[in-house]
Design a protein around this motif. Structure first.
Motif, short mmCIF file in Angstrom:
data_model
loop_
_atom_site.label_atom_id
_atom_site.label_comp_id
_atom_site.label_asym_id
_atom_site.label_seq_id
_atom_site.Cartn_x
_atom_site.Cartn_y
_atom_site.Cartn_z
N ALA A 158 -4.49 42.29 2.89
CA ALA A 158 -3.19 42.75 3.38
C ALA A 158 -2.92 44.20 3.01
O ALA A 158 -2.28 44.94 3.76
CB ALA A 158 -2.08 41.86 2.83
N LEU A 159 -3.41 44.63 1.83
CA LEU A 159 -3.06 45.94 1.31
C LEU A 159 -4.06 47.04 1.62
O LEU A 159 -3.73 48.22 1.52
CB LEU A 159 -2.89 45.86 -0.21
N VAL A 160 -5.29 46.68 2.02
CA VAL A 160 -6.34 47.68 2.16
C VAL A 160 -5.99 48.75 3.20
O VAL A 160 -6.37 49.91 3.07
CB VAL A 160 -7.70 47.02 2.49
N LYS A 161 -5.23 48.38 4.22
CA LYS A 161 -4.87 49.35 5.25
C LYS A 161 -3.60 50.13 4.88
O LYS A 161 -3.11 50.93 5.68
CB LYS A 161 -4.70 48.65 6.60
N GLU A 162 -3.09 49.89 3.66
CA GLU A 162 -1.87 50.55 3.16
C GLU A 162 -0.72 50.41 4.16
O GLU A 162 -0.18 51.40 4.66
CB GLU A 162 -2.16 52.01 2.81
N PRO A 163 -0.32 49.17 4.44
CA PRO A 163 0.75 48.94 5.42
C PRO A 163 2.10 49.33 4.86
O PRO A 163 2.29 49.44 3.64
CB PRO A 163 0.68 47.43 5.65
N LYS A 164 3.04 49.52 5.74
CA LYS A 164 4.41 49.82 5.30
C LYS A 164 5.11 48.56 4.80
O LYS A 164 6.03 48.63 3.99
CB LYS A 164 5.20 50.44 6.46
N LEU A 165 4.67 47.39 5.32
CA LEU A 165 5.33 46.13 5.00
C LEU A 165 4.29 45.04 4.77
O LEU A 165 3.32 44.94 5.52
CB LEU A 165 6.25 45.72 6.16
N VAL A 166 4.50 44.23 3.72
CA VAL A 166 3.70 43.03 3.51
C VAL A 166 4.64 41.82 3.57
O VAL A 166 5.66 41.78 2.86
CB VAL A 166 2.95 43.05 2.17
N LEU A 167 4.30 40.85 4.41
CA LEU A 167 5.05 39.61 4.53
C LEU A 167 4.23 38.50 3.89
O LEU A 167 3.07 38.30 4.23
CB LEU A 167 5.32 39.28 6.00
N ALA A 168 4.83 37.80 2.94
CA ALA A 168 4.12 36.76 2.20
C ALA A 168 4.88 35.43 2.37
O ALA A 168 6.01 35.30 1.91
CB ALA A 168 4.02 37.13 0.72
N ASP A 169 4.26 34.48 3.06
CA ASP A 169 4.89 33.19 3.34
C ASP A 169 4.40 32.16 2.32
O ASP A 169 3.25 31.72 2.38
CB ASP A 169 4.55 32.75 4.76
N GLU A 170 5.23 31.82 1.35
CA GLU A 170 4.89 30.86 0.29
C GLU A 170 3.55 31.20 -0.37
O GLU A 170 2.65 30.35 -0.44
CB GLU A 170 4.86 29.43 0.86
N PRO A 171 3.37 32.43 -0.86
CA PRO A 171 2.04 32.85 -1.32
C PRO A 171 1.56 32.16 -2.59
O PRO A 171 0.38 32.20 -2.90
CB PRO A 171 2.23 34.35 -1.57
N THR A 172 2.47 31.53 -3.34
CA THR A 172 2.06 30.87 -4.60
C THR A 172 2.06 29.34 -4.49
O THR A 172 1.86 28.65 -5.49
CB THR A 172 3.01 31.28 -5.75
N ALA A 173 2.26 28.82 -3.28
CA ALA A 173 2.45 27.37 -3.11
C ALA A 173 1.27 26.55 -3.61
O ALA A 173 1.44 25.44 -4.10
CB ALA A 173 2.73 27.04 -1.64
N ASN A 174 0.05 27.08 -3.49
CA ASN A 174 -1.14 26.32 -3.87
C ASN A 174 -1.74 26.78 -5.21
O ASN A 174 -2.89 26.46 -5.52
CB ASN A 174 -2.21 26.44 -2.77
N LEU A 175 -0.96 27.53 -6.00
CA LEU A 175 -1.47 28.09 -7.24
C LEU A 175 -0.75 27.52 -8.45
O LEU A 175 0.42 27.17 -8.38
CB LEU A 175 -1.29 29.62 -7.23
N ASP A 176 -1.46 27.45 -9.58
CA ASP A 176 -0.79 27.04 -10.81
C ASP A 176 0.07 28.19 -11.33
O ASP A 176 -0.02 29.32 -10.84
CB ASP A 176 -1.81 26.60 -11.87
N SER A 177 0.93 27.92 -12.32
CA SER A 177 1.92 28.91 -12.74
C SER A 177 1.29 30.17 -13.33
O SER A 177 1.75 31.28 -13.09
CB SER A 177 2.91 28.30 -13.74
N LYS A 178 0.19 30.02 -14.07
CA LYS A 178 -0.48 31.18 -14.67
C LYS A 178 -1.07 32.09 -13.58
O LYS A 178 -0.89 33.31 -13.59
CB LYS A 178 -1.58 30.74 -15.63
N THR A 179 -1.75 31.46 -12.61
CA THR A 179 -2.34 32.23 -11.52
C THR A 179 -1.25 32.85 -10.66
O THR A 179 -1.38 34.00 -10.21
CB THR A 179 -3.25 31.33 -10.66
N SER A 180 -0.16 32.11 -10.44
CA SER A 180 0.97 32.65 -9.67
C SER A 180 1.50 33.91 -10.32
O SER A 180 1.77 34.91 -9.65
CB SER A 180 2.10 31.62 -9.58
N GLN A 181 1.65 33.86 -11.64
CA GLN A 181 2.15 35.02 -12.37
C GLN A 181 1.21 36.22 -12.21
O GLN A 181 1.66 37.35 -11.96
CB GLN A 181 2.32 34.69 -13.85
N GLU A 182 -0.08 35.98 -12.31
CA GLU A 182 -1.07 37.06 -12.17
C GLU A 182 -1.00 37.67 -10.77
O GLU A 182 -1.04 38.90 -10.61
CB GLU A 182 -2.47 36.53 -12.44
#
Length: 230
Positions: A158-182
């Motif tokens: 998402a970031l490699v093209k240096e966009p003006k906007l990043v939209l994240a739809d439930e990006p931590t839904a499948n991650l544990d709390s430690k990984t979510s934090q990272e």
């Protein structure tokens, strides 16, 4: 300065003769460099709102301006180009291409833009993969990566093209709390260093804790808009 302006945005889905209103008249301004979450119960209109902002769907009524351009006046081709150059997407299901390596998944996003040399592409891909903590894992395919590593690849893509906007739809839904934090700390870092605007759709209190602006949406309307001191 505003990156996004929504005025009276409505979205009605048609199921046979039944009309289902998803958005009932959204007024919203999002400034450049904001780190914002959109939250609310299932069916409240969060994903619909992100899809309209991301040029994946069109509103039934109202108007949307992105960086001074009114989206309703653009053709399908113009919308696709705007999305390709200016908007990055991070999904809860990662949406990586399984036959490509981490490097190739990220490379694919920047190749689509078609304005960088091979050397520039390689430099940017390796730099962003290192920035999200994946140095040394460039040649692994998605099935050789953990959930957190897959989401890091998705963030890098998402970031490699240096966009003006990043939209994240439930990006931590499948991650544990430690990984979510990272993962969230990576996004905060990119937001500060690159000035990228982030908008999250989430149910996760951990995501909301990182946000500087919290938009609550209920029954297709913004019911609350809170800001934190940065």
């Amino acid at each position: 300065m505003a990156l996004l302006e929504l005025k009276g945005v409505k979205k009605i889905y048609q199921q046979g003769k039944i009309e289902i209103p998803a958005l009932r008249g959204i007024d919203l301004t999002v400034g450049k460099g904001e780190f914002t979450t959109v939250f609310g119960p299932s069916g409240s209109g969060k994903t619909t709102l992100l899809n309209i902002i991301g040029c994946l769907d069109k509103p039934t009524g109202g108007r949307v301006e992105f960086d001074g351009r009114e989206l309703g006046t653009l053709s399908k081709k113009e919308l696709a180009l705007l999305r390709r150059h200016n908007i990055g997407f991070v999904f809860q299901s990662y949406n990586l291409i399984p036959v490509l390596t981490a490097y190739e998944n990220v490379e694919f996003a920047i190749r689509l833009i078609g304005k960088h040399s091979k050397d520039e592409i390689r430099e940017r891909v390796l730099k962003i993969l290192a920035a999200v903590g994946l140095a040394g894992l460039e040649n692994r395919r998605p099935n050789e990566l953990s959930g957190g590593q897959k989401q890091r690849v998705a963030i890098a893509r998402a970031l490699v093209k240096e966009p003006k906007l990043v939209l994240a739809d439930e990006p931590t839904a499948n991650l544990d709390s430690k990984t979510s934090q990272e993962v969230l700390e990576i996004m905060v870092k990119m937001n500060k260093e690159l000035g990228t605007t982030f908008i999250f759709s989430t149910h996760d209190p951990q995501v909301m804790a990182y946000a500087r602006r919290m938009l609550e949406i209920r029954d297709g309307l913004i019911s609350d808009d809170k800001r934190r001191e940065s």
